[in-house]
Design a protein around this motif. Structure first.
Motif, PDB file in Angstrom:
ATOM      1  N   SER A  22       0.840  -1.199   0.000  1.00 15.56           N
ATOM      2  CA  SER A  22       0.000   0.000   0.000  1.00 15.56           C
ATOM      3  C   SER A  22       0.872   1.245   0.000  1.00 15.56           C
TER       4      SER A  22
ATOM      5  N   TYR B 105       0.880   3.445  -3.188  1.00 14.76           N
ATOM      6  CA  TYR B 105       0.481   4.373  -4.244  1.00 14.76           C
ATOM      7  C   TYR B 105      -0.136   5.655  -3.684  1.00 14.76           C
ATOM      8  N   ASP B 106      -0.991   5.525  -2.648  1.00 14.44           N
ATOM      9  CA  ASP B 106      -1.637   6.708  -2.094  1.00 14.44           C
ATOM     10  C   ASP B 106      -0.643   7.650  -1.421  1.00 14.44           C
TER      11      ASP B 106
ATOM     12  N   ARG C 232       0.497  12.278  -1.780  1.00 19.58           N
ATOM     13  CA  ARG C 232       0.319  13.095  -0.591  1.00 19.58           C
ATOM     14  C   ARG C 232       0.721  14.531  -0.887  1.00 19.58           C
TER      15      ARG C 232
ATOM     16  N   LYS D  11      -4.661  10.317  -8.094  1.00 19.56           N
ATOM     17  CA  LYS D  11      -5.638   9.713  -7.194  1.00 19.56           C
ATOM     18  C   LYS D  11      -6.698   8.936  -7.958  1.00 19.56           C
TER      19      LYS D  11
END
Length: 429
Positions: free
Chosen positions: A31, A33-34, A38, A83
């Motif tokens: 996890s 990619y998010d 930022r 996103k």
């Protein structure tokens, strides 16, 4: 409690990624990619790209264009594209830069937008792979430099590792196989969105002479993330040397020093064992060794070896009678320096004497900063002599002379006549 700045937050985030990767070498990050979009990561990425400067990509967009429309709005749109998964990289603009041997090397210039995203990915991915990289790799890594590689070579030569294999990989950045690179990335990264974007960068191709060409192999030199990908691709070679323990004295004290695709193997004995190991992994990676440029040397017999612009020479000291190592700028590096000085100090340039001397000082600050290490006093004095000769000729030509009677007049006298000596005399570090 004092609130952390954005820079401190990013440093703390990267430190945690590094510690997690270091603690568990088999852990796959799922996890990430998010994190790449930022707000603080994207803002820091833009700051770094802006600081590095550089020209525009195929879209012609410049930093001035971005700042005119508003940096915050521009980055907000880019974050939204990432996103929602709508981000699509553009092809790189291919240009050619001269190499030391007279040939030209292709350089791919991504758009500023793509450089920002690549830098954001680099901020997230770099600490993970840094936890895996070995101490024998020095190119384009945090807290490592070419001088560190030079010191390591110097150490091994002083240990008596005088058998040397100077390796040249043929068109390395153009021959990296995409599927093998993606497989190496997937050993640490299981986030499919991260891998998808990297795959897009590898396959988006390049534009040359207004024609788009697809890329089936290679990583474009010039991409922000390309050095990290290049190190990941050659990491199996470094790891093979570490696992084999051939650096042990009983195995021949065989050591590898790598700076990106520049590789040197040094051994006390049994050099062939190191060569066999290297060539096995190079072949597995689908790379080729340039046999014309790759050399096997023995510094007890051969004069010297060149690496990263420096030459390493083993001699017997006249005083101690021991074998010592001399490090100095290579002849080719000195030649390129003289050529650059001739370009910067030239009576045909439409620049004042002051501006030409300022330009050559800027160049020499960097050149001497890199090459002043080791036994370089003779080379630096020769460079100084060449610069002052060029300046004398330039000043005499501007005074109406031919420029060939430069030996008859001292530097101080010529500079003093023009009122330049105190402010513009050539500076040396």
């Amino acid at each position: 409690m004092q609130e952390l700045t954005n820079t401190e937050k990013i440093q703390e985030f990267r430190r945690k990624l590094y510690e997690k990767a270091k603690a568990d070498p088999k852990y796959r990050f799922y996890s990430l990619y998010d994190k790449t979009y930022r707000q603080d990561i994207i803002a820091e990425a833009y700051r770094k790209v802006k600081a590095n400067g550089g020209t525009s990509g195929i879209d012609g967009e410049t930093f001035e264009d971005i700042e005119t429309q508003g940096i915050e709005g521009y980055l907000a749109v880019l974050r939204e594209e990432l996103k929602t998964g709508n981000y699509q990289p553009k092809a790189v603009r291919r240009v050619y830069i001269p190499k030391a041997n007279g040939k030209k090397r292709p350089l791919g210039i991504p758009t500023i937008r793509d450089r920002i995203v690549q830098t954001a990915f680099l901020l997230v991915l770099e600490p993970i792979f840094e936890a895996d990289f070995t101490e024998t790799s020095y190119g384009f890594r945090p807290k490592k430099s070419a001088h560190d590689a030079v010191r390591e070579i110097y150490k091994y030569l002083n240990w008596g590792c005088e058998e040397v294999y100077d390796v040249d990989l043929e068109k390395y950045f153009e021959t990296v196989e995409h599927w093998k690179l993606m497989k190496l990335l997937a050993r640490r990264i299981s986030d499919g969105r991260i891998l998808h974007v990297i795959k897009q960068w590898l396959s988006c191709g390049y534009v040359e002479d207004d024609q788009h060409r697809q890329s089936k192999r290679g990583t474009p030199q010039g991409g922000v993330i390309s050095p990290l990908l290049a190190n990941i691709y050659l990491h199996p070679v470094d790891k093979a040397f570490e696992r084999s323990q051939i650096g042990m004295i009983r195995e021949g004290s065989i050591h590898i020093v790598r700076y990106a695709d520049d590789i040197l193997i040094l051994a006390k004995e049994k050099l062939e064992k190191g060569i066999t190991l290297l060539e096995h992994y190079v072949e597995r990676l689908g790379l080729r060794i340039n046999r014309e440029k790759t050399r096997k040397l023995n510094l007890k017999e051969d004069k010297l070896v060149e690496f990263l612009g420096l030459q390493f020479q083993r001699i017997t000291s006249k005083t101690s009678r021991k074998r010592i190592t001399l490090v100095s700028p290579s002849k080719s590096s000195q030649k390129r320096c003289r050529e650059r000085i001739r370009q910067l100090i030239n009576h045909k340039l439409p620049l004042s004497v002051e501006d030409q001397i300022k330009n050559v000082n800027t160049y020499l600050t960097g050149w001497t900063g890199y090459f002043r290490k080791g036994n370089s006093s003779k080379a630096l004095n020769n460079t100084r002599y060449h610069v002052e000769k060029r300046v004398r000729r330039l000043l005499q030509r501007q005074k109406g002379g031919s420029g060939y009677g430069w030996k008859q007049t001292s530097s101080e006298e010529i500079y003093g006549r023009l009122g330049l000596f105190n402010n513009y005399k050539v500076q040396w570090l």
